[in-house]
Structures are given as C-alpha cells and as structure tokens.
Design a protein around this motif. Structure first.
Motif, PDB file in Angstrom:
ATOM      1  N   PRO A 282       0.835  -1.210   0.000  1.00 57.00           N
ATOM      2  CA  PRO A 282       0.000   0.000   0.000  1.00 57.00           C
ATOM      3  C   PRO A 282       0.869   1.258   0.000  1.00 57.00           C
ATOM      4  O   PRO A 282       1.936   1.291   0.629  1.00 57.00           O
ATOM      5  CB  PRO A 282      -0.801  -0.117   1.301  1.00 57.00           C
ATOM      6  CG  PRO A 282      -0.759  -1.561   1.658  1.00 57.00           C
ATOM      7  CD  PRO A 282       0.551  -2.085   1.154  1.00 57.00           C
ATOM      8  N   VAL A 283       0.415   2.301  -0.712  1.00 59.13           N
ATOM      9  CA  VAL A 283       1.147   3.567  -0.784  1.00 59.13           C
ATOM     10  C   VAL A 283       0.250   4.681  -0.248  1.00 59.13           C
ATOM     11  O   VAL A 283      -0.860   4.887  -0.742  1.00 59.13           O
ATOM     12  CB  VAL A 283       1.581   3.896  -2.223  1.00 59.13           C
ATOM     13  CG1 VAL A 283       2.249   5.271  -2.289  1.00 59.13           C
ATOM     14  CG2 VAL A 283       2.526   2.824  -2.754  1.00 59.13           C
ATOM     15  N   ALA A 284       0.742   5.379   0.776  1.00 60.45           N
ATOM     16  CA  ALA A 284       0.090   6.586   1.282  1.00 60.45           C
ATOM     17  C   ALA A 284       1.050   7.736   1.006  1.00 60.45           C
ATOM     18  O   ALA A 284       2.107   7.846   1.641  1.00 60.45           O
ATOM     19  CB  ALA A 284      -0.211   6.463   2.773  1.00 60.45           C
ATOM     20  N   HIS A 285       0.697   8.579   0.038  1.00 58.30           N
ATOM     21  CA  HIS A 285       1.608   9.629  -0.448  1.00 58.30           C
ATOM     22  C   HIS A 285       0.938  10.967  -0.304  1.00 58.30           C
ATOM     23  O   HIS A 285      -0.170  11.178  -0.805  1.00 58.30           O
ATOM     24  CB  HIS A 285       1.960   9.353  -1.913  1.00 58.30           C
ATOM     25  CG  HIS A 285       2.688  10.454  -2.592  1.00 58.30           C
ATOM     26  ND1 HIS A 285       2.548  10.738  -3.939  1.00 58.30           N
ATOM     27  CD2 HIS A 285       3.570  11.371  -2.127  1.00 58.30           C
ATOM     28  CE1 HIS A 285       3.308  11.752  -4.262  1.00 58.30           C
ATOM     29  NE2 HIS A 285       3.929  12.175  -3.175  1.00 58.30           N
ATOM     30  N   TYR A 286       1.609  11.874   0.393  1.00 52.00           N
ATOM     31  CA  TYR A 286       1.105  13.247   0.483  1.00 52.00           C
ATOM     32  C   TYR A 286       2.290  14.181   0.666  1.00 52.00           C
ATOM     33  O   TYR A 286       3.100  13.997   1.583  1.00 52.00           O
ATOM     34  CB  TYR A 286       0.128  13.412   1.645  1.00 52.00           C
ATOM     35  CG  TYR A 286      -0.579  14.759   1.639  1.00 52.00           C
ATOM     36  CD1 TYR A 286      -1.704  14.965   0.839  1.00 52.00           C
ATOM     37  CD2 TYR A 286      -0.091  15.828   2.389  1.00 52.00           C
ATOM     38  CE1 TYR A 286      -2.341  16.194   0.808  1.00 52.00           C
ATOM     39  CE2 TYR A 286      -0.724  17.066   2.366  1.00 52.00           C
ATOM     40  CZ  TYR A 286      -1.842  17.240   1.572  1.00 52.00           C
ATOM     41  OH  TYR A 286      -2.462  18.458   1.524  1.00 52.00           O
ATOM     42  N   GLY A 287       2.382  15.188  -0.217  1.00 50.58           N
ATOM     43  CA  GLY A 287       3.475  16.149  -0.104  1.00 50.58           C
ATOM     44  C   GLY A 287       4.832  15.457  -0.153  1.00 50.58           C
ATOM     45  O   GLY A 287       5.086  14.643  -1.050  1.00 50.58           O
ATOM     46  N   PRO A 288       5.697  15.726   0.822  1.00 50.83           N
ATOM     47  CA  PRO A 288       7.069  15.216   0.772  1.00 50.83           C
ATOM     48  C   PRO A 288       7.262  13.859   1.444  1.00 50.83           C
ATOM     49  O   PRO A 288       8.390  13.441   1.684  1.00 50.83           O
ATOM     50  CB  PRO A 288       7.841  16.287   1.536  1.00 50.83           C
ATOM     51  CG  PRO A 288       6.866  16.742   2.587  1.00 50.83           C
ATOM     52  CD  PRO A 288       5.505  16.672   1.936  1.00 50.83           C
ATOM     53  N   PHE A 289       6.165  13.155   1.763  1.00 55.67           N
ATOM     54  CA  PHE A 289       6.258  11.884   2.475  1.00 55.67           C
ATOM     55  C   PHE A 289       5.578  10.772   1.680  1.00 55.67           C
ATOM     56  O   PHE A 289       4.508  10.980   1.095  1.00 55.67           O
ATOM     57  CB  PHE A 289       5.602  11.989   3.858  1.00 55.67           C
ATOM     58  CG  PHE A 289       6.128  13.125   4.698  1.00 55.67           C
ATOM     59  CD1 PHE A 289       7.488  13.260   4.941  1.00 55.67           C
ATOM     60  CD2 PHE A 289       5.269  14.071   5.228  1.00 55.67           C
ATOM     61  CE1 PHE A 289       7.979  14.313   5.702  1.00 55.67           C
ATOM     62  CE2 PHE A 289       5.745  15.123   5.993  1.00 55.67           C
ATOM     63  CZ  PHE A 289       7.105  15.242   6.231  1.00 55.67           C
ATOM     64  N   VAL A 290       6.203   9.591   1.666  1.00 51.73           N
ATOM     65  CA  VAL A 290       5.643   8.413   1.006  1.00 51.73           C
ATOM     66  C   VAL A 290       5.695   7.267   2.005  1.00 51.73           C
ATOM     67  O   VAL A 290       6.769   6.715   2.273  1.00 51.73           O
ATOM     68  CB  VAL A 290       6.412   8.054  -0.285  1.00 51.73           C
ATOM     69  CG1 VAL A 290       5.751   6.845  -0.968  1.00 51.73           C
ATOM     70  CG2 VAL A 290       6.462   9.233  -1.243  1.00 51.73           C
ATOM     71  N   MET A 291       4.530   6.918   2.563  1.00 54.34           N
ATOM     72  CA  MET A 291       4.453   5.891   3.580  1.00 54.34           C
ATOM     73  C   MET A 291       3.485   4.792   3.130  1.00 54.34           C
ATOM     74  O   MET A 291       3.029   4.780   1.986  1.00 54.34           O
ATOM     75  CB  MET A 291       4.009   6.503   4.916  1.00 54.34           C
ATOM     76  CG  MET A 291       4.866   7.696   5.379  1.00 54.34           C
ATOM     77  SD  MET A 291       6.643   7.325   5.518  1.00 54.34           S
ATOM     78  CE  MET A 291       6.633   6.181   6.905  1.00 54.34           C
TER      79      MET A 291
END
Length: 321
Positions: A282-291
């Motif tokens: 799973p990819v949770a991406h927002y702004g400068p973070f990719v978790m």
C-alpha cells in the motif's frame, strides 16, 4: 544535451542482437503527455508521471523533468528547505549545476552527467539550489528528479547518500553504433550501473541518433517506462509516435523497441528509460512523504513539526548572510 558523451561509440561494448522470432517485445500499454508546471522557487518542470496510476509506476512514485531552460543572469532557481521520509530522491543533472545541503551537515555539487541519490529513510531536511556563480551568470539547466519508493522494511532506515559521478556510469551502444546508453543503476544486458538500490531497478539515459533503432533487452519481472527528454520517434513494434514530454508505459515482455525519427532536422531522440520489480505494498503519499498508511503520514507530519526530521543549521537558512 551533453551529459556524458564519447568521441567514438564504436569502441563501447554493444547490446546483443535480439532474435526477432523469439523475442517478446513489450506493447505500449499507455502513452501520456506530461503537463508543465513550476516547482520550488519557480523553476519550470514537466510532471512526467501525471495521470498514470501508481500500480503502473511501482516502485516509482514521481518524476519531474526540470527544464530544459536557458536562464538569464539572476534567474536560476532552486528549492527551499523541505523534508522527506519513506523514499529516495534521485537527481540526475544533464546540463547545469546544482548544490545540495542537508540537516545532517552533508552536501555536495552535481553537474553534467552526475547523480545525487538521497535515501531519505526515517527523515531528513534538505535544500537544492544553483550555486551563486550560476545565479550571477545564468546558463543552461536541465535535469530529472525521480522518487523511488522504499519497501515497508526500509522506510525508517537512517538517511544515506550516493554521490555518483557521470564518469562512473556504464556506457554501451547498439550493434550498429546508433545509440549511446548510459546505465545509472541496475543492469542492462549484463552491464551494471553504479547506483545501489533497495528495490531492484534499472535507470538509463539513452541518446538515439536520427533513424537509429534500439532493441533493448529488459527483465521480464520489471515494469518498463520510457520518457522522451528531447526529439521525436516511435515506440513499440507498432511504431506509435513519441516526442518530447511523453511517457510510454509498457505491458509484459522481455524487450523494448524505440526508433528515432530519420529526418535530419529531428535531432537526436533523448530517452530516460526506467523500470523495476514492483514492491506491491500500500502507498500513502502526500506532499514530501511516502508511507504505507495514513497514520504513518500523520506521524511524519507531526515528527517534522516537532523537529524530529532534523533541524536546519542557522548559518544555512536562506534569509541569513
């Protein structure tokens, strides 16, 4: 667009001849055109992955073509201090010069053909900007920044850097000498690039002379993306038109075919070719973070606000002397 060049490509190692009867050439699954925008303090970019689902890009997240722009004196721009966590930034300079500094006290300069590979891991603050002399003089600026996802097991590793000089890239050509292939990371036809990766990937900058054809062997388990940096030509065995700012996403197979336009005024076809083994997480991406999860994103923002991703040394703040 010099990056790394050679006087005589015919002295380089060559790709093998592929048996067209047994080779499975990858079809073009998707062809998109990058929209233009601005990044950082206002330098122009093309968003190469815009509109492409992350499932087609995995293990990559984001790609910007920075420039190509010829700045007047006083015009060159960079990015202000900003954080990253959970992925790697790969900055490849084709023309021009960029300085880098980070909250761990690291830094350096990359120029024509060099790559600065930053594994953000658990988190870091950094700034990228043209050197003062380039701001004063102006000049040509052209490069790429790629975001490479990290698997869950590596998202919180300590930050690290790879400073890859252009001369370290593996160079090879096609059987007829019509292309110059610069392998930055991964392996193409047994020729390995210097970049060290957490997820198996290939990165290459390829120059095709007018009329030249490239039959590029490619790992079957990798995805395959071809982005046109300059020029025009065709992609795939069905010869779909490809030009500056377009991205071709390929389906399954074990080779990629690209042909440069034979017209003398077309110039060379410049390509950034990349692919890798999908992470499939799973990819949770927002702004400068990719978790991996929304909760991890929220934690990343909280950690940044609390100074846990690093503190910028006062003497390096842009508004101080």
């Amino acid at each position: 667009m010099p990056a790394i060049t050679v006087d005589d490509v015919l002295v380089l190692p060559r790709l093998p001849h592929l048996d067209t009867a047994t080779t499975s050439y990858r079809p073009v699954h998707r062809l998109t055109t990058a929209p233009s925008g601005f990044e950082g303090e206002g330098f122009p970019v093309r968003r190469a992955f815009a509109g492409v689902p992350l499932t087609d890009l995995d293990p990559f997240v984001h790609l910007d073509q920075m420039g190509e722009v010829d700045y007047a004196p006083g015009e060159p721009k960079g990015t202000p201090w900003h954080p990253h966590r959970g992925f790697e930034t790969v900055t490849y300079m084709i023309d021009g010069t960029m300085d880098h500094q980070d909250s761990n006290g690291g830094g350096g300069t990359i120029t024509n053909g060099d790559t600065q590979w930053m594994t953000a891991g658990q988190g870091i603050l950094h700034i990228e900007a043209p050197p003062e002399r380039l701001v004063a003089s102006g000049g040509l600026f052209h490069g790429l920044q790629l975001w490479v996802n990290l698997p869950r097991s590596a998202k919180m590793i300590p930050p690290r850097y790879q400073d890859i000089r252009g001369q370290a890239t593996a160079l090879l050509t096609t059987p007829d000498g019509g292309a110059l292939i610069r392998v930055i990371a991964g392996e193409i036809a047994g020729h390995a690039g210097p970049g060290s990766t957490h997820t198996p990937i290939n990165l290459a900058h390829i120059t095709l002379q007018p009329g030249a054809q490239l039959d590029l062997p490619w790992q079957r388990e990798y995805n395959a993306l071809v982005y046109a940096l300059a020029g025009r030509g065709t992609i795939g065995t069905d010869r779909r038109p490809l030009q500056l700012g377009q991205l071709a996403v390929h389906g399954p197979g074990d080779a990629i075919r690209v042909t440069a336009d034979p017209a003398p005024d077309a110039g060379a076809l410049e390509l950034f070719v990349l692919g890798g083994r999908p992470i499939r997480e799973p990819v949770a991406h927002y702004g400068p973070f990719v978790m991996n999860t929304r909760a991890e994103l929220i934690q990343a923002f909280e950690d940044y606000q609390q100074g846990r991703l690093g503190v910028v040394p006062a003497e390096r703040l842009p508004h101080t002397g």
